[in-house]
Design a protein around this motif. Structure first.
Motif, PDB file in Angstrom:
ATOM      1  N   ASP A   1      31.825  62.318  55.581  1.00  0.00           N
ATOM      2  CA  ASP A   1      31.147  62.747  56.807  1.00  0.00           C
ATOM      3  C   ASP A   1      29.644  62.583  56.564  1.00  0.00           C
ATOM      4  O   ASP A   1      29.064  63.318  55.772  1.00  0.00           O
ATOM      5  CB  ASP A   1      31.495  64.208  57.101  1.00  0.00           C
ATOM      6  CG  ASP A   1      30.850  64.709  58.390  1.00  0.00           C
ATOM      7  OD1 ASP A   1      29.979  63.995  58.947  1.00  0.00           O
ATOM      8  OD2 ASP A   1      31.213  65.819  58.824  1.00  0.00           O
ATOM      9  N   TYR A   2      29.025  61.612  57.245  1.00  0.00           N
ATOM     10  CA  TYR A   2      27.618  61.343  56.934  1.00  0.00           C
ATOM     11  C   TYR A   2      26.681  62.459  57.399  1.00  0.00           C
ATOM     12  O   TYR A   2      25.498  62.462  57.068  1.00  0.00           O
ATOM     13  CB  TYR A   2      27.166  59.978  57.476  1.00  0.00           C
ATOM     14  CG  TYR A   2      27.046  59.857  58.977  1.00  0.00           C
ATOM     15  CD1 TYR A   2      26.012  60.450  59.685  1.00  0.00           C
ATOM     16  CD2 TYR A   2      27.967  59.102  59.689  1.00  0.00           C
ATOM     17  CE1 TYR A   2      25.900  60.333  61.054  1.00  0.00           C
ATOM     18  CE2 TYR A   2      27.868  58.963  61.061  1.00  0.00           C
ATOM     19  CZ  TYR A   2      26.833  59.581  61.746  1.00  0.00           C
ATOM     20  OH  TYR A   2      26.740  59.461  63.102  1.00  0.00           O
ATOM     21  N   LYS A   3      27.227  63.415  58.153  1.00  0.00           N
ATOM     22  CA  LYS A   3      26.386  64.544  58.560  1.00  0.00           C
ATOM     23  C   LYS A   3      26.314  65.615  57.469  1.00  0.00           C
ATOM     24  O   LYS A   3      25.549  66.566  57.573  1.00  0.00           O
ATOM     25  CB  LYS A   3      26.907  65.127  59.875  1.00  0.00           C
ATOM     26  CG  LYS A   3      26.776  64.126  61.025  1.00  0.00           C
ATOM     27  CD  LYS A   3      27.259  64.647  62.361  1.00  0.00           C
ATOM     28  CE  LYS A   3      27.044  63.578  63.433  1.00  0.00           C
ATOM     29  NZ  LYS A   3      27.503  64.026  64.760  1.00  0.00           N
ATOM     30  N   ARG A   4      27.166  65.488  56.450  1.00  0.00           N
ATOM     31  CA  ARG A   4      27.049  66.355  55.278  1.00  0.00           C
ATOM     32  C   ARG A   4      26.409  65.540  54.146  1.00  0.00           C
ATOM     33  O   ARG A   4      26.051  64.379  54.352  1.00  0.00           O
ATOM     34  CB  ARG A   4      28.430  66.895  54.881  1.00  0.00           C
ATOM     35  CG  ARG A   4      29.056  67.773  55.982  1.00  0.00           C
ATOM     36  CD  ARG A   4      30.246  68.585  55.448  1.00  0.00           C
ATOM     37  NE  ARG A   4      31.349  67.739  55.033  1.00  0.00           N
ATOM     38  CZ  ARG A   4      31.844  67.694  53.794  1.00  0.00           C
ATOM     39  NH1 ARG A   4      31.328  68.457  52.842  1.00  0.00           N
ATOM     40  NH2 ARG A   4      32.841  66.888  53.486  1.00  0.00           N
TER      41      ARG A   4
ATOM     42  N   ALA B   1      33.469  53.817  60.425  1.00  0.00           N
ATOM     43  CA  ALA B   1      34.899  53.524  60.280  1.00  0.00           C
ATOM     44  C   ALA B   1      35.729  54.038  61.446  1.00  0.00           C
ATOM     45  O   ALA B   1      36.884  53.650  61.600  1.00  0.00           O
ATOM     46  CB  ALA B   1      35.425  54.086  58.963  1.00  0.00           C
ATOM     47  N   ALA B   2      35.162  54.920  62.268  1.00  0.00           N
ATOM     48  CA  ALA B   2      35.901  55.390  63.437  1.00  0.00           C
ATOM     49  C   ALA B   2      35.604  54.519  64.656  1.00  0.00           C
ATOM     50  O   ALA B   2      36.158  54.737  65.730  1.00  0.00           O
ATOM     51  CB  ALA B   2      35.539  56.844  63.735  1.00  0.00           C
ATOM     52  N   GLY B   3      34.764  53.522  64.499  1.00  0.00           N
ATOM     53  CA  GLY B   3      34.360  52.661  65.612  1.00  0.00           C
ATOM     54  C   GLY B   3      35.267  51.468  65.811  1.00  0.00           C
ATOM     55  O   GLY B   3      36.232  51.263  65.074  1.00  0.00           O
ATOM     56  N   GLY B   4      34.927  50.663  66.787  1.00  0.00           N
ATOM     57  CA  GLY B   4      35.752  49.512  67.155  1.00  0.00           C
ATOM     58  C   GLY B   4      35.897  48.510  66.024  1.00  0.00           C
ATOM     59  O   GLY B   4      36.992  48.012  65.753  1.00  0.00           O
ATOM     60  N   VAL B   5      34.800  48.177  65.369  1.00  0.00           N
ATOM     61  CA  VAL B   5      34.848  47.225  64.262  1.00  0.00           C
ATOM     62  C   VAL B   5      35.357  47.909  62.994  1.00  0.00           C
ATOM     63  O   VAL B   5      36.254  47.421  62.314  1.00  0.00           O
ATOM     64  CB  VAL B   5      33.448  46.635  63.989  1.00  0.00           C
ATOM     65  CG1 VAL B   5      33.503  45.673  62.809  1.00  0.00           C
ATOM     66  CG2 VAL B   5      32.918  45.916  65.230  1.00  0.00           C
TER      67      VAL B   5
ATOM     68  N   GLY C   1      30.938  63.670  61.636  1.00  0.00           N
ATOM     69  CA  GLY C   1      31.547  64.830  62.275  1.00  0.00           C
ATOM     70  C   GLY C   1      33.021  64.982  61.926  1.00  0.00           C
ATOM     71  O   GLY C   1      33.707  64.014  61.600  1.00  0.00           O
ATOM     72  N   GLU C   2      33.482  66.228  62.033  1.00  0.00           N
ATOM     73  CA  GLU C   2      34.845  66.560  61.606  1.00  0.00           C
ATOM     74  C   GLU C   2      35.928  65.829  62.379  1.00  0.00           C
ATOM     75  O   GLU C   2      36.961  65.445  61.833  1.00  0.00           O
ATOM     76  CB  GLU C   2      35.074  68.074  61.736  1.00  0.00           C
ATOM     77  CG  GLU C   2      34.389  68.844  60.608  1.00  0.00           C
ATOM     78  CD  GLU C   2      34.584  70.342  60.733  1.00  0.00           C
ATOM     79  OE1 GLU C   2      35.576  70.766  61.364  1.00  0.00           O
ATOM     80  OE2 GLU C   2      33.723  71.077  60.208  1.00  0.00           O
TER      81      GLU C   2
ATOM     82  N   ARG D   1      41.317  60.117  58.350  1.00  0.00           N
ATOM     83  CA  ARG D   1      42.352  60.559  57.412  1.00  0.00           C
ATOM     84  C   ARG D   1      43.746  60.442  58.012  1.00  0.00           C
ATOM     85  O   ARG D   1      44.672  59.958  57.382  1.00  0.00           O
ATOM     86  CB  ARG D   1      42.108  62.026  57.030  1.00  0.00           C
ATOM     87  CG  ARG D   1      40.915  62.223  56.120  1.00  0.00           C
ATOM     88  CD  ARG D   1      41.163  63.381  55.137  1.00  0.00           C
ATOM     89  NE  ARG D   1      39.942  63.626  54.361  1.00  0.00           N
ATOM     90  CZ  ARG D   1      38.965  64.433  54.738  1.00  0.00           C
ATOM     91  NH1 ARG D   1      39.055  65.106  55.873  1.00  0.00           N
ATOM     92  NH2 ARG D   1      37.897  64.592  53.982  1.00  0.00           N
ATOM     93  N   GLU D   2      43.859  60.895  59.280  1.00  0.00           N
ATOM     94  CA  GLU D   2      45.202  61.032  59.854  1.00  0.00           C
ATOM     95  C   GLU D   2      45.684  59.750  60.528  1.00  0.00           C
ATOM     96  O   GLU D   2      46.860  59.432  60.487  1.00  0.00           O
ATOM     97  CB  GLU D   2      45.213  62.195  60.848  1.00  0.00           C
ATOM     98  CG  GLU D   2      45.100  63.537  60.121  1.00  0.00           C
ATOM     99  CD  GLU D   2      44.486  64.613  60.999  1.00  0.00           C
ATOM    100  OE1 GLU D   2      44.600  64.510  62.242  1.00  0.00           O
ATOM    101  OE2 GLU D   2      43.870  65.548  60.429  1.00  0.00           O
ATOM    102  N   ASN D   3      44.778  59.008  61.145  1.00  0.00           N
ATOM    103  CA  ASN D   3      45.214  57.828  61.894  1.00  0.00           C
ATOM    104  C   ASN D   3      45.036  56.530  61.117  1.00  0.00           C
ATOM    105  O   ASN D   3      45.896  55.660  61.160  1.00  0.00           O
ATOM    106  CB  ASN D   3      44.477  57.744  63.235  1.00  0.00           C
ATOM    107  CG  ASN D   3      44.791  58.921  64.133  1.00  0.00           C
ATOM    108  OD1 ASN D   3      44.250  59.998  63.943  1.00  0.00           O
ATOM    109  ND2 ASN D   3      45.693  58.733  65.088  1.00  0.00           N
TER     110      ASN D   3
END
Lengths: 293, 293
Positions: A217-220, A174-178, A199-200, A207-209
């Motif tokens: 967080d898939y690392k947790r 979800a943080a990526g281009g698509v 990652g955090e 959350r913020e943007n």
């Protein structure tokens, strides 16, 4: 470098009529995670335009996850980049020279197309098209990009029944281009949106943007986070990641749920095409829940 | 015994007003392939009907693949059969006794429902329903059976876009209770039908009795056989098997193809619910080919 390929990054090059072309070429096919040694930056003279070609000074490049899938050898998923060839990339630039037969493009015109990872592209005129007035370089590669915004739009609206108010939608990558656009389109459609990223820093971005209703967080531990954020299950999943997150969501599908497969970034570092892709072991939930993928 | 659970078999019991009930109970949860020791045949007195119960002399039982999925322990896919309980099975039978409050069913009436693997079932009247006149016991459990014929019908016609003339349809488990009907429904819809089954005897059944256009023996090389029978790819897949055959078909999907997941019999002997299901490693073809599963 892992982040480099999972997130669309934009690099601005200086605009000028250059004699030299700086490009990033494939030095060796990576095995697993891409290392710096797999690429080489080289400077070569700009190729003059052939009869039906144009020379384009690149002003912005979009580097998407699919580039990683092309760095493998002969079994590459979207075709293999040859050793010594520049990496594939969409770009925007200004036409600085043109061949004698090129009529439809002017010197100084802004164009977009597959310009490859380089500062000056000499390409067939038919392979680029005029950029739109009032649409910035970044918007051309991101919101209106074929491999980014348009992919997200089609995935949310056209592939299956789009998410709606009262439904829970999950977007991985979800943080990526698509994914960043897909998450916003799901929100605009009225769904409760849970974004997944690693990652955090990325989770804070979600959350913020992006203003998602929940972030994983898939690392947790994925299961614990999904249980908390989607206790009643998931109706729509826009998946850019595959692997563990796909299985965790399949396990939680509601009756009539839809899974839109856009990519499988978790499998790009060596599994796709060359190794063994981690297939979704919970795929039988599709039958149990009357869901589709 | 492997065949026993992969194919729907029908067993005819003698019809009489019995004092004793002979039943097949679960002796231990199987690990992997079911062994004889996992079941025990026992004879117990027939339970008299409770106030709202009926006693049914079983005339025909259908033993379907889903029964295997219920033989595992607490993680069983469709709910776990307890040690000492009879195996779950659909059946047809004749009402031989009824409780005082039962009005809607008569002595001597033919009924159908989940009667379990036994000769005499004492069950709530609400759990069985009248069999239809003119429909044989076998037809009730096979062509009109919830876990067989109706499943095949819904899978071919309702889950996704049904196969049509000019399309290539593949059915796995095609010699089984669901698959044999699904294959015929795909043929009736006009598609070219390729059936998949294991071993020469079943493959001969597909060719000679079902009249499929091509038959694949999954115990020989699947890829070679599919390349020959479906050189231009596959449009519709009705999958009862999962595992290797699912991956082989995913790899050959045509644009716009539909995969209907009905079951995953290749995974029932220990993977489903207790081990690790072999997820389809070629699932990303769904995105590449604009296909759905």
């Amino acid at each position: 470098l892992k982040v480099f390929f999972l997130v669309s990054l934009y690099t601005r090059w200086p605009v000028s009529m250059s004699a030299m072309n700086k490009r990033v070429v494939l030095a060796e096919h990576p095995s697993g995670v891409v290392k710096v040694d797999c690429m080489r930056v080289e400077e070569v003279p700009v190729s003059p335009p052939g009869d039906e070609e144009v020379v384009v000074e690149v002003t912005l490049l979009g580097l998407d996850a699919f580039i990683r899938t092309m760095m493998d050898g002969s079994a590459a998923f979207h075709g293999s980049t040859k050793i010594g060839d520049p990496l594939v990339a969409f770009g925007v630039g200004i036409v600085t020279a043109r061949g004698a037969s090129v009529k439809e493009l002017e010197i100084g015109q802004r164009v977009t197309g597959v310009l490859m990872a380089q500062t000056v592209a000499t390409v067939p005129a038919a392979k680029v098209k005029a950029a739109r007035d009032g649409v910035s370089d970044a918007e051309h590669l991101h919101l209106l990009g074929l491999t980014t915004g348009l992919t997200a739009w089609a995935g949310v609206n056209c592939v299956s029944k789009r998410p709606e108010a009262g439904e829970v939608a999950v977007v991985s990558g979800a943080a990526g281009g698509v994914g960043s656009i897909a998450a916003q389109l799901c929100r605009a459609a009225g769904a409760k949106v849970i974004g997944v990223a690693g990652g955090e820093r990325k989770v804070a971005f979600l959350r913020e943007n992006l203003g998602v209703d929940g972030a994983v967080d898939y690392k947790r531990d994925i299961d614990t986070q999904l249980d908390e954020l989607a206790p009643d299950g998931i109706d729509f999943f826009f998946d850019n990641a595959g692997g563990e997150i796909l299985d965790a969501v399949l396990f939680r599908l509601r009756p009539g749920a839809r899974v839109v497969i856009c990519g499988g970034a978790s499998q790009y570092n060596g599994n796709l095409g060359v190794g063994t892709v981690q297939g979704p072991k919970n795929y039988l939930k599709l039958a149990e829940r009357g869901a589709s993928m």
